[in-house]
Write an enzyme that holds these catalytic residues in place. Structure first.
Site, PDB file in Angstrom:
ATOM      1  N   PRO A  10      48.583  29.511  33.148  1.00 39.22           N
ATOM      2  CA  PRO A  10      48.816  28.790  34.561  1.00 39.22           C
ATOM      3  C   PRO A  10      47.186  28.063  34.668  1.00 39.22           C
ATOM      4  CG  PRO A  10      48.602  31.157  34.789  1.00 39.22           C
ATOM      5  CD  PRO A  10      48.595  31.051  33.481  1.00 39.22           C
ATOM      6  N   ASN A  11      47.684  26.913  35.194  1.00 37.27           N
ATOM      7  CA  ASN A  11      46.605  25.874  35.839  1.00 37.27           C
ATOM      8  C   ASN A  11      45.817  25.382  34.678  1.00 37.27           C
ATOM      9  OD1 ASN A  11      47.453  26.348  38.605  1.00 37.27           O
ATOM     10  ND2 ASN A  11      46.923  28.293  38.474  1.00 37.27           N
ATOM     11  N   ARG A  18      39.558  19.072  38.241  1.00 34.90           N
ATOM     12  CA  ARG A  18      38.897  19.789  39.335  1.00 34.90           C
ATOM     13  C   ARG A  18      37.796  20.705  38.887  1.00 34.90           C
ATOM     14  NH1 ARG A  18      44.531  20.901  42.012  1.00 34.90           N
ATOM     15  NH2 ARG A  18      45.189  19.141  41.087  1.00 34.90           N
ATOM     16  N   TYR A  23      34.784  24.990  34.935  1.00 32.51           N
ATOM     17  CA  TYR A  23      35.555  24.650  33.776  1.00 32.51           C
ATOM     18  C   TYR A  23      35.074  23.607  32.868  1.00 32.51           C
ATOM     19  CZ  TYR A  23      38.272  27.922  36.385  1.00 32.51           C
ATOM     20  OH  TYR A  23      38.655  29.202  36.969  1.00 32.51           O
ATOM     21  N   ASN A  74      44.401  32.051  26.015  1.00 29.96           N
ATOM     22  CA  ASN A  74      43.771  31.961  27.459  1.00 29.96           C
ATOM     23  C   ASN A  74      44.709  32.194  28.199  1.00 29.96           C
ATOM     24  OD1 ASN A  74      42.299  31.302  29.883  1.00 29.96           O
ATOM     25  ND2 ASN A  74      41.239  29.868  29.159  1.00 29.96           N
ATOM     26  N   ALA A  77      44.949  33.263  35.073  1.00 32.66           N
ATOM     27  CA  ALA A  77      44.707  34.532  35.972  1.00 32.66           C
ATOM     28  C   ALA A  77      45.614  35.510  35.474  1.00 32.66           C
ATOM     29  CB  ALA A  77      45.510  33.919  37.238  1.00 32.66           C
ATOM     30  N   GLU A  98      41.381  37.270  23.306  1.00 31.08           N
ATOM     31  CA  GLU A  98      41.313  36.717  24.539  1.00 31.08           C
ATOM     32  C   GLU A  98      40.148  35.894  24.785  1.00 31.08           C
ATOM     33  OE1 GLU A  98      40.911  39.978  27.394  1.00 31.08           O
ATOM     34  OE2 GLU A  98      40.207  38.681  28.868  1.00 31.08           O
ATOM     35  N   HIS A 100      38.334  32.680  27.339  1.00 24.18           N
ATOM     36  CA  HIS A 100      38.057  32.141  28.652  1.00 24.18           C
ATOM     37  C   HIS A 100      37.186  31.275  28.505  1.00 24.18           C
ATOM     38  CE1 HIS A 100      40.672  35.192  30.544  1.00 24.18           C
ATOM     39  NE2 HIS A 100      40.094  36.088  29.756  1.00 24.18           N
ATOM     40  N   ARG A 107      31.880  36.023  37.536  1.00 24.50           N
ATOM     41  CA  ARG A 107      32.539  35.573  38.978  1.00 24.50           C
ATOM     42  C   ARG A 107      32.901  36.799  39.625  1.00 24.50           C
ATOM     43  NH1 ARG A 107      36.637  31.237  36.756  1.00 24.50           N
ATOM     44  NH2 ARG A 107      36.672  30.720  38.794  1.00 24.50           N
TER      45      ARG A 107
END
Ligand code: CA2
Length: 147
Positions: A10-11, A18, A23, A74, A77, A98, A100, A107
């Site tokens: 997601p996203n 943004r 990112y 990836n 969330a 996995e 990211h 974070r």
């Protein structure tokens, strides 16, 4: 020929639009180009996909069985919340890395826990878009060592 599924959650379709401080500036399409170039260099084929929906990600992980030799995931969330995606990875028995963009351990606390890490062959985070080709290298190595 070795086939890899590179799956984004997601996203991640918003990448490059943004929060570039976290990112980076690369769009998801730029990341796909990077992965295609790496696939050519490694002599593997890839499928590159993104979904904002947990069930759709579960479906794609199930469908990878018999179609792909490895998954680079990836999960966004959902990494931190989804037992369903963890179970899908465990049950499909396709080795999964996995991935990211950001260093999730540097974070917020809620990003430090990953359900996927329990079932992944390994985790790569914090290298931005460059993490994708790194993960492809790592997966090809992993598959060669297994053979
Ligand atoms: O660092 C990563 O790759 C993440 O998987 C990205 C997820 C986040 O929830 C994970 O904790 C770490 C968020 C993806 C959101 O992507 C955006 C990109 C640009 C603008 C807004 C969101």
């Amino acid at each position: 020929m070795t086939s890899l599924l590179i799956l984004n959650g997601p996203n991640l379709n918003l990448l490059g639009t943004r929060q570039p401080d976290i990112y980076g500036h690369a769009t998801l399409s730029d990341v796909e180009d990077l992965c295609n170039a790496k696939a050519d260099a490694l002599g593997v084929t890839i499928s590159f996909a993104q979904s904002n929906h947990e069930g759709a990600l579960v479906d794609q992980i199930h469908a990878a069985r018999g179609q792909h030799d490895g998954i680079i995931l990836n999960a966004g969330a959902y990494t931190h919340t989804s037992i369903a995606i963890m179970d899908a990875v465990a049950s499909t028995e396709v080795p999964t890395i996995e991935l990211h963009l950001s260093n999730i351990h540097a974070r917020e606390d809620f990003r430090h826990h990953s359900y996927l890490a329990k079932v992944a062959v390994g985790v790569i985070c914090g290298f931005g878009a460059a993490g994708y080709p790194l993960a492809m290298d790592a997966m090809v190595q992993h598959l060669e060592n297994r053979a």
